[in-house]
Design a protein around this motif. Structure first.
Motif, mmCIF file in Angstrom:
data_model
loop_
_atom_site.group_PDB
_atom_site.id
_atom_site.type_symbol
_atom_site.label_atom_id
_atom_site.label_comp_id
_atom_site.label_asym_id
_atom_site.label_seq_id
_atom_site.Cartn_x
_atom_site.Cartn_y
_atom_site.Cartn_z
ATOM 1 N N LYS A 140 1.533 5.224 2.986
ATOM 2 C CA LYS A 140 2.838 5.691 3.418
ATOM 3 C C LYS A 140 3.613 4.649 4.220
ATOM 4 O O LYS A 140 4.753 4.852 4.569
ATOM 5 C CB LYS A 140 2.685 6.972 4.245
ATOM 6 N N ASP A 141 2.960 3.528 4.530
ATOM 7 C CA ASP A 141 3.683 2.459 5.216
ATOM 8 C C ASP A 141 3.711 1.237 4.302
ATOM 9 O O ASP A 141 3.276 1.290 3.164
ATOM 10 C CB ASP A 141 3.017 2.113 6.558
ATOM 11 N N ASN A 142 4.241 0.153 4.780
ATOM 12 C CA ASN A 142 4.379 -1.046 3.963
ATOM 13 C C ASN A 142 3.349 -2.113 4.310
ATOM 14 O O ASN A 142 3.561 -3.294 4.064
ATOM 15 C CB ASN A 142 5.789 -1.618 4.132
ATOM 16 N N SER A 143 2.220 -1.712 4.907
ATOM 17 C CA SER A 143 1.233 -2.697 5.339
ATOM 18 C C SER A 143 0.561 -3.384 4.153
ATOM 19 O O SER A 143 0.242 -4.552 4.204
ATOM 20 C CB SER A 143 0.177 -2.042 6.228
ATOM 21 N N TYR A 144 0.349 -2.661 3.070
ATOM 22 C CA TYR A 144 -0.232 -3.262 1.881
ATOM 23 C C TYR A 144 0.018 -2.355 0.690
ATOM 24 O O TYR A 144 0.363 -1.184 0.838
ATOM 25 C CB TYR A 144 -1.732 -3.496 2.047
ATOM 26 N N ILE A 145 -0.118 -2.895 -0.483
ATOM 27 C CA ILE A 145 0.027 -2.114 -1.703
ATOM 28 C C ILE A 145 -1.142 -2.414 -2.631
ATOM 29 O O ILE A 145 -1.592 -3.546 -2.703
ATOM 30 C CB ILE A 145 1.345 -2.428 -2.440
ATOM 31 N N PRO A 146 -1.672 -1.428 -3.327
ATOM 32 C CA PRO A 146 -2.718 -1.711 -4.304
ATOM 33 C C PRO A 146 -2.159 -2.524 -5.467
ATOM 34 O O PRO A 146 -1.036 -2.321 -5.891
ATOM 35 C CB PRO A 146 -3.153 -0.316 -4.763
ATOM 36 N N LEU A 147 -2.964 -3.430 -5.963
ATOM 37 C CA LEU A 147 -2.520 -4.339 -7.017
ATOM 38 C C LEU A 147 -3.120 -3.974 -8.371
ATOM 39 O O LEU A 147 -3.516 -4.856 -9.123
ATOM 40 C CB LEU A 147 -2.936 -5.769 -6.675
ATOM 41 N N ASN A 148 -3.211 -2.704 -8.665
ATOM 42 C CA ASN A 148 -3.892 -2.317 -9.881
ATOM 43 C C ASN A 148 -3.167 -2.784 -11.134
ATOM 44 O O ASN A 148 -3.777 -3.000 -12.172
ATOM 45 C CB ASN A 148 -4.060 -0.802 -9.947
ATOM 46 N N PHE A 149 -1.859 -2.949 -11.057
ATOM 47 C CA PHE A 149 -1.120 -3.291 -12.255
ATOM 48 C C PHE A 149 -1.423 -4.695 -12.753
ATOM 49 O O PHE A 149 -1.152 -5.036 -13.890
ATOM 50 C CB PHE A 149 0.385 -3.147 -12.029
ATOM 51 N N SER A 150 -1.995 -5.550 -11.920
ATOM 52 C CA SER A 150 -2.360 -6.889 -12.378
ATOM 53 C C SER A 150 -3.864 -7.091 -12.407
ATOM 54 O O SER A 150 -4.358 -8.008 -13.046
ATOM 55 C CB SER A 150 -1.738 -7.948 -11.462
ATOM 56 N N SER A 151 -4.592 -6.250 -11.704
ATOM 57 C CA SER A 151 -6.022 -6.512 -11.559
ATOM 58 C C SER A 151 -6.911 -5.508 -12.264
ATOM 59 O O SER A 151 -8.115 -5.657 -12.280
ATOM 60 C CB SER A 151 -6.385 -6.519 -10.068
ATOM 61 N N GLY A 152 -6.341 -4.478 -12.860
ATOM 62 C CA GLY A 152 -7.165 -3.452 -13.465
ATOM 63 C C GLY A 152 -7.619 -2.457 -12.408
ATOM 64 O O GLY A 152 -7.443 -2.661 -11.210
ATOM 65 N N LEU A 153 -8.187 -1.359 -12.850
ATOM 66 C CA LEU A 153 -8.574 -0.309 -11.918
ATOM 67 C C LEU A 153 -9.917 0.277 -12.344
ATOM 68 O O LEU A 153 -9.972 1.197 -13.151
ATOM 69 C CB LEU A 153 -7.496 0.779 -11.878
ATOM 70 N N PRO A 154 -11.013 -0.252 -11.820
ATOM 71 C CA PRO A 154 -12.335 0.243 -12.223
ATOM 72 C C PRO A 154 -12.709 1.539 -11.509
ATOM 73 O O PRO A 154 -12.354 1.748 -10.353
ATOM 74 C CB PRO A 154 -13.267 -0.896 -11.803
ATOM 75 N N PHE A 155 -13.441 2.391 -12.216
ATOM 76 C CA PHE A 155 -13.879 3.667 -11.670
ATOM 77 C C PHE A 155 -15.400 3.731 -11.677
ATOM 78 O O PHE A 155 -16.057 3.172 -12.546
ATOM 79 C CB PHE A 155 -13.323 4.824 -12.504
ATOM 80 N N TYR A 156 -15.922 4.448 -10.676
ATOM 81 C CA TYR A 156 -17.362 4.687 -10.612
ATOM 82 C C TYR A 156 -17.594 5.967 -9.823
ATOM 83 O O TYR A 156 -17.237 6.059 -8.644
ATOM 84 C CB TYR A 156 -18.077 3.511 -9.932
ATOM 85 N N LYS A 157 -18.153 6.982 -10.503
ATOM 86 C CA LYS A 157 -18.473 8.257 -9.863
ATOM 87 C C LYS A 157 -17.299 8.794 -9.053
ATOM 88 O O LYS A 157 -17.389 9.032 -7.850
ATOM 89 C CB LYS A 157 -19.709 8.110 -8.973
ATOM 90 N N SER A 158 -16.158 8.975 -9.725
ATOM 91 C CA SER A 158 -14.943 9.529 -9.112
ATOM 92 C C SER A 158 -14.439 8.685 -7.941
ATOM 93 O O SER A 158 -13.926 9.204 -6.961
ATOM 94 C CB SER A 158 -15.170 10.972 -8.653
ATOM 95 N N GLN A 159 -14.582 7.373 -8.070
ATOM 96 C CA GLN A 159 -14.045 6.456 -7.071
ATOM 97 C C GLN A 159 -13.294 5.339 -7.784
ATOM 98 O O GLN A 159 -13.806 4.759 -8.749
ATOM 99 C CB GLN A 159 -15.153 5.856 -6.203
ATOM 100 N N ALA A 160 -12.090 5.064 -7.307
ATOM 101 C CA ALA A 160 -11.279 3.991 -7.867
ATOM 102 C C ALA A 160 -11.255 2.839 -6.878
ATOM 103 O O ALA A 160 -10.967 3.032 -5.690
ATOM 104 C CB ALA A 160 -9.862 4.486 -8.144
ATOM 105 N N ALA A 161 -11.555 1.630 -7.357
ATOM 106 C CA ALA A 161 -11.594 0.449 -6.492
ATOM 107 C C ALA A 161 -10.304 -0.349 -6.682
ATOM 108 O O ALA A 161 -10.093 -0.964 -7.728
ATOM 109 C CB ALA A 161 -12.802 -0.416 -6.817
ATOM 110 N N PHE A 162 -9.430 -0.302 -5.681
ATOM 111 C CA PHE A 162 -8.162 -1.026 -5.735
ATOM 112 C C PHE A 162 -8.287 -2.379 -5.047
ATOM 113 O O PHE A 162 -8.927 -2.510 -4.004
ATOM 114 C CB PHE A 162 -7.066 -0.254 -4.977
ATOM 115 N N CYS A 163 -7.646 -3.375 -5.633
ATOM 116 C CA CYS A 163 -7.357 -4.579 -4.864
ATOM 117 C C CYS A 163 -6.096 -4.278 -4.042
ATOM 118 O O CYS A 163 -5.355 -3.358 -4.353
ATOM 119 C CB CYS A 163 -7.078 -5.757 -5.780
ATOM 120 N N THR A 164 -5.864 -5.037 -2.999
ATOM 121 C CA THR A 164 -4.649 -4.838 -2.212
ATOM 122 C C THR A 164 -3.951 -6.161 -1.997
ATOM 123 O O THR A 164 -4.561 -7.217 -2.021
ATOM 124 C CB THR A 164 -4.941 -4.215 -0.834
ATOM 125 N N ALA A 165 -2.660 -6.084 -1.791
ATOM 126 C CA ALA A 165 -1.875 -7.281 -1.533
ATOM 127 C C ALA A 165 -0.873 -6.999 -0.429
ATOM 128 O O ALA A 165 -0.545 -5.849 -0.138
ATOM 129 C CB ALA A 165 -1.139 -7.714 -2.798
#
Length: 381
Positions: A140-165
């Motif tokens: 909800k703030d501008n401290s960081y944003i997930p970078l899934n659109f360039s890095s892909g979005l892997p899932f494991y047991k109902s968990q999504a691992a985001f990179c951040t930028a």
């Protein structure tokens, strides 16, 4: 006595490494999927080229999101080449119907569709019938944003691992900060976000990314996170809490040389495109659960005509697939056969029969009608 034991142990370890089996792959057969078969009128077939497919119920699944019409178009195909489309209407909440974000991407999350809007940081989870299971704004703030659109979005047991930028325009310490978040939605009624403290490699922290600031997170078979950087031979492994565990050299046997980017010309589109084409890069990394192997996709430097105005040539790229065992040790690397016109082998789908890899070339992308897949068998050398 201890020295003798240690010497024998050291010799055994080195002998084991020396005798470690080397593997490669062999093309077994090819299929062509006709994307126009039962194609809905309001979707372009080319859209599924850029999305990751999956193997389920003995068939391929590919999906493309049409955020303007709130639909997912899912292509299901058999290994014999038969393909049909399935249209899924997404039931967004009422408050979103008149202001659906358009910068969205969709992913397979087990049997559900996980949709992320990287402008508003909202996530939506839908079942296969289009029913909404959850919606939540991650940041909800501008401290960081997930970078899934360039890095892909892997899932494991109902968990999504985001990179951040971070906003590199206002934050000069971008590469010195930790990155990574995990979104846990195992409990639909109580999803939560967990920040990680994964670090950039030293060359990135010093400001030298060779023009590739992107990275990808992958879950390993041991429930750790593997960081795959485009301009770095080394893989960095952290646990799910963000604690550094170890690193492995998993580079190409060609020992690629990464060329420094001219930061003064970075803003020029023509320079940026040519630089990206001419530079080597490690792109996708995929885990094969059937063979307990990892595949790391490597792009060779692409030779361009410097006198050409256009950065893109009709020539094919050269790619290799680096094969790693369950401990992330390199056990082989194979170059894809260029005579087959392989331009972008982005679809890498492990199956019990073998590994299916896309064979489409620039000409295939232009006609938008056919998706070619090759079945590769992993073989010992």
């Amino acid at each position: 006595m201890k020295k003798v034991i240690y010497s024998i142990l050291f010799l055994f370890i080195n002998l084991s490494l020396f005798c470690q089996k080397q593997v490669g792959f062999k093309l077994d057969k090819e299929i062509s999927l006709n994307l126009t078969n039962n194609l809905p009128d309001d979707i372009e077939a080319v859209k599924i080229f850029g999305y990751e497919g999956k193997w389920q119920n003995n068939q391929f699944y590919f999906q493309a999101l049409n955020s303007k019409k709130n639909k997912i178009y899912e292509a299901r195909a058999s290994t014999s080449g038969e393909l049909n489309w399935n249209i899924i209407d997404l039931l967004f909440p009422k408050e979103f119907k008149n202001r659906i974000p358009k910068q969205m991407k969709s992913y397979y999350a087990d049997d559900n569709f996980f949709i992320y809007d990287y402008n508003t940081s909202f996530v939506f989870l839908f079942d296969t019938l289009g029913n909404l299971l959850l919606n939540k704004q991650l940041v909800k703030d501008n401290s960081y944003i997930p970078l899934n659109f360039s890095s892909g979005l892997p899932f494991y047991k109902s968990q999504a691992a985001f990179c951040t930028a971070y906003d590199t325009q206002v934050d000069s310490n971008y590469f010195k900060k930790g990155f990574g978040v995990i979104f846990n939605f195992k409990n639909i009624n109580n999803p939560f976000l967990k920040k990680l403290n994964i670090q950039f490699p030293s060359n990135y922290q010093k400001g030298n990314t060779f023009g590739f600031p992107w990275f990808r997170l992958n879950w390993t078979a041991k429930y750790n996170l593997c960081c795959n950087f485009e301009a770095n031979d080394t893989l960095f492994v952290y646990n799910s809490k963000g604690k550094f565990l170890f690193k492995k050299n998993a580079g190409s046997k060609t020992n690629p040389i990464f060329i420094k980017e001219d930061k003064q010309k970075r803003h020029l589109i023509s320079y940026s495109m040519k630089y990206n084409y001419k530079s080597p890069a490690y792109l996708r990394m995929v885990f094969d659960p059937y063979r307990k192997l990892y595949y790391r996709l490597f792009k060779f430097p692409f030779q361009l005509d410097e006198n050409s105005i256009n950065a893109v040539s009709t020539k094919d790229f050269t790619w290799s697939l680096i094969i790693l065992d369950k401990n992330l040790e390199v056990i082989g690397e194979e170059i894809f056969p260029t005579f087959r016109g392989i331009t972008m082998p982005f679809q890498i789908i492990p199956t019990p029969e073998g590994v299916w890899i896309s064979h489409y070339s620039l000409s295939d992308l232009k006609n938008k009608e056919t998706l070619k897949l090759g079945l590769y068998k992993i073989i010992e050398k």
